[in-house]
Write an enzyme that holds these catalytic residues in place. Structure first.
Site, PDB file in Angstrom:
ATOM      1  N   GLY A 214       0.805  -1.128   0.051  1.00 31.36           N
ATOM      2  CA  GLY A 214      -0.035   0.104   0.068  1.00 31.36           C
ATOM      3  C   GLY A 214       0.848   1.352   0.070  1.00 31.36           C
ATOM      4  O   GLY A 214       0.175   2.292   0.078  1.00 31.36           O
ATOM      5  N   LYS A 216       2.357   2.809  -2.355  1.00 24.50           N
ATOM      6  CA  LYS A 216       1.976   3.706  -3.517  1.00 24.50           C
ATOM      7  C   LYS A 216       0.449   4.271  -3.626  1.00 24.50           C
ATOM      8  O   LYS A 216       0.074   5.236  -3.980  1.00 24.50           O
ATOM      9  CB  LYS A 216       2.127   3.071  -4.828  1.00 24.50           C
ATOM     10  N   ARG A 238      -1.772  -9.844   2.128  1.00 23.62           N
ATOM     11  CA  ARG A 238      -1.101  -8.345   1.845  1.00 23.62           C
ATOM     12  C   ARG A 238      -2.316  -7.279   1.731  1.00 23.62           C
ATOM     13  O   ARG A 238      -1.818  -6.225   2.264  1.00 23.62           O
ATOM     14  CB  ARG A 238      -0.424  -8.829   0.666  1.00 23.62           C
ATOM     15  N   GLY A 265      -6.222  -9.316 -10.570  1.00 24.17           N
ATOM     16  CA  GLY A 265      -6.209  -8.276 -11.484  1.00 24.17           C
ATOM     17  C   GLY A 265      -6.285  -8.418 -12.809  1.00 24.17           C
ATOM     18  O   GLY A 265      -6.865  -7.686 -13.680  1.00 24.17           O
ATOM     19  N   ASP A 282       1.630  -1.899 -10.615  1.00 18.79           N
ATOM     20  CA  ASP A 282       3.007  -2.306 -10.157  1.00 18.79           C
ATOM     21  C   ASP A 282       2.951  -3.656  -9.893  1.00 18.79           C
ATOM     22  O   ASP A 282       2.627  -3.972  -8.871  1.00 18.79           O
ATOM     23  CB  ASP A 282       2.950  -1.413  -8.779  1.00 18.79           C
ATOM     24  N   CYS A 337      10.226  -3.229  -9.609  1.00 19.39           N
ATOM     25  CA  CYS A 337      11.319  -2.938  -8.826  1.00 19.39           C
ATOM     26  C   CYS A 337      12.691  -3.763  -9.092  1.00 19.39           C
ATOM     27  O   CYS A 337      13.189  -4.593  -8.532  1.00 19.39           O
ATOM     28  CB  CYS A 337      11.254  -2.947  -7.596  1.00 19.39           C
TER      29      CYS A 337
END
Ligand SMILES: C[S@@+](CC[C@H](N)C(=O)[O-])C[C@H]1O[C@@H](n2cnc3c(N)ncnc32)[C@H](O)[C@@H]1O
Length: 410
Positions: A214, A216, A238, A265, A282, A337
């Site tokens: 969380g 972002k 999560r 998603g 992300d 990342c």
């Protein structure tokens, strides 16, 4: 609104192998019987962190050449943090205290720099130089030789403090205000760049497709601009951490307006296609810094080999889903990342292609090279990205890696 139907799992696999994201060799070897056999009891156990480093030495050594040793050293050293100021807490004296310790708000600094560069380019236009506004044309915006692209203004209410280059001071833990809201959130400051690239405008409907834990989502709320914010993550455990962050940083009336869900998603378009002005994707990735430093939850653990090999396909599916969730005229920011081009530019290229050929949706990657100009005092950027921007870890500015790329849906 009628939802565009995403392809089935079998179709995805076919497309991905066809397009070369998953090589046939990888695919076949991950399905050969020896991968299902238990490890021999005597086989030496190589820690996942070491496997990750071997893997990165081979791939990033080639990719980054002589820059790899410096990036490698930075990955293996303590990372730097930024303090994302919580605008919902009484934070005035917090900023003063941080400044007293020599930290500066890199977002405001970049906004000032953008403003002065913009004034400079307006002077250039008056003098007859050819410059174009932030690229909304086809493909990646190409700058005429000899001119630099005009910087997009960094209009954001976000404030994030970092210590100067080479200063490895740590922030003290955040403390609560009189209402119990924490003063700042410590995060990799480069993680804010995808949020700044998204450039949320007042009343935008925003989707954070892979939102947990969380950081972002909190940054999106700090823009103060989201008309509606949907935060989704497939992992229920999560998502609980996301709720914790919201309750530690965000007042009840604001957090109750955030819609938190735990869908896969990849199915989002079936639920709510073409709805959002801005979508953040992300994605799960090889989390390079984590993979060389932490044994827990390490994607290079042998039992997760197949999951790791399938990451680019999952990332591609999530990005396509993000594109489908975006309104025509809206924007998607994709971020990881990882330093891996296979998880970064390659996914972008395939997504643009599939959106066009399978869904008749035209998207193009925007030129974000002005981010390099605006944030070069805080971060080290790679200059080699074909599409999007990549923050490279460096001992003097040990943030990242963070890759981000913005797609505009026509
Ligand atoms: C890099 S993390 C996101 C970090 C988050 N955006 C933040 O800033 O705190 C990737 C997330 O993707 C989630 N994820 C993995 N597969 C997913 C899927 N199919 N649909 C939605 N979320 C997924 C993981 O549970 C993980 O929390």
């Amino acid at each position: 609104m009628a939802a565009e139907r995403p392809p089935s799992e079998a179709q995805w696999l076919e497309v991905t192998v066809m397009l070369g994201i998953l090589s046939l060799g990888d695919f076949v070897s991950s399905h050969t019987p020896q991968n299902f056999l238990p490890q021999a009891a005597t086989a030496p156990r190589i820690p996942a962190t070491r496997l990750a480093l071997h893997h990165f030495d081979a791939s990033y050594g080639l990719q980054l050449g002589e820059r790899w040793p410096a990036v490698r050293a930075a990955l293996l050293c303590e990372q730097k943090y930024g303090a994302l100021l919580n605008s919902f807490a009484s934070a005035e004296h917090v900023a003063q205290e941080l400044e007293l310790h020599n930290a500066t708000d890199f977002v405001s600094e970049a906004a000032r720099k953008a403003q002065s560069l913009l004034q400079g380019s307006e002077v250039g236009v008056e003098k007859g130089e050819s410059v174009s506004p932030e690229g909304h044309g086809g493909g990646r915006t190409v700058t005429p030789a000899g001119t630099s692209p005009p910087p997009a203004p960094i209009g954001s209410n976000i404030k994030c403090y970092t210590f100067p280059r080479g200063d490895i001071t740590r922030f003290r833990p955040a403390w609560p205000d009189s209402l119990g809201l924490l003063s700042y959130y410590l995060m990799d400051a480069a993680s804010l760049l995808p949020i700044l690239a998204l450039n949320v405008q007042p009343d935008d409907f925003v989707l954070d497709l892979c939102a947990a834990p969380g950081g972002k989502t909190l940054a999106l709320l700090q823009t103060g601009a989201c008309g509606h914010l949907a935060a989704n993550d497939v992992s229920i455990s999560r998502t609980k951490r996301l709720y914790q962050i919201l309750s530690s940083y965000v007042p009840k009336n604001v957090r109750e307006a955030v819609s938190v869900t735990s869908y896969d998603g990849r199915d989002w378009a079936e639920l709510e296609g073409g709805t959002f002005h801005k979508v953040l994707v992300d994605v799960p990735c090889t989390t390079d810094r984590h993979s060389v430093m932490e044994t827990d939850n390490n994607i290079f653990h042998r039992r997760r080999t197949k999951e790791r090999q399938m990451l680019p396909m999952l990332q591609l599916q999530l990005l396509i889903s993000g594109i489908l969730a975006t309104k025509p005229g809206g924007d998607v920011v994709y971020s990881t990342c990882s330093l891996s081009p296979l998880q970064n530019e390659y996914v972008i290229e395939r997504a643009i292609e599939i959106a066009e050929t399978q869904f008749n949706i035209t998207t193009h990657a925007e030129d974000l090279s002005h981010f390099r100009t605006l944030f070069q005092d805080t971060f080290c950027f790679s200059s080699d990205c074909r599409l999007g921007e990549l923050v490279l870890p460096h001992l003097t500015a040990n943030f990242g890696p963070i890759y981000f790329c913005k797609l505009h849906r026509a």
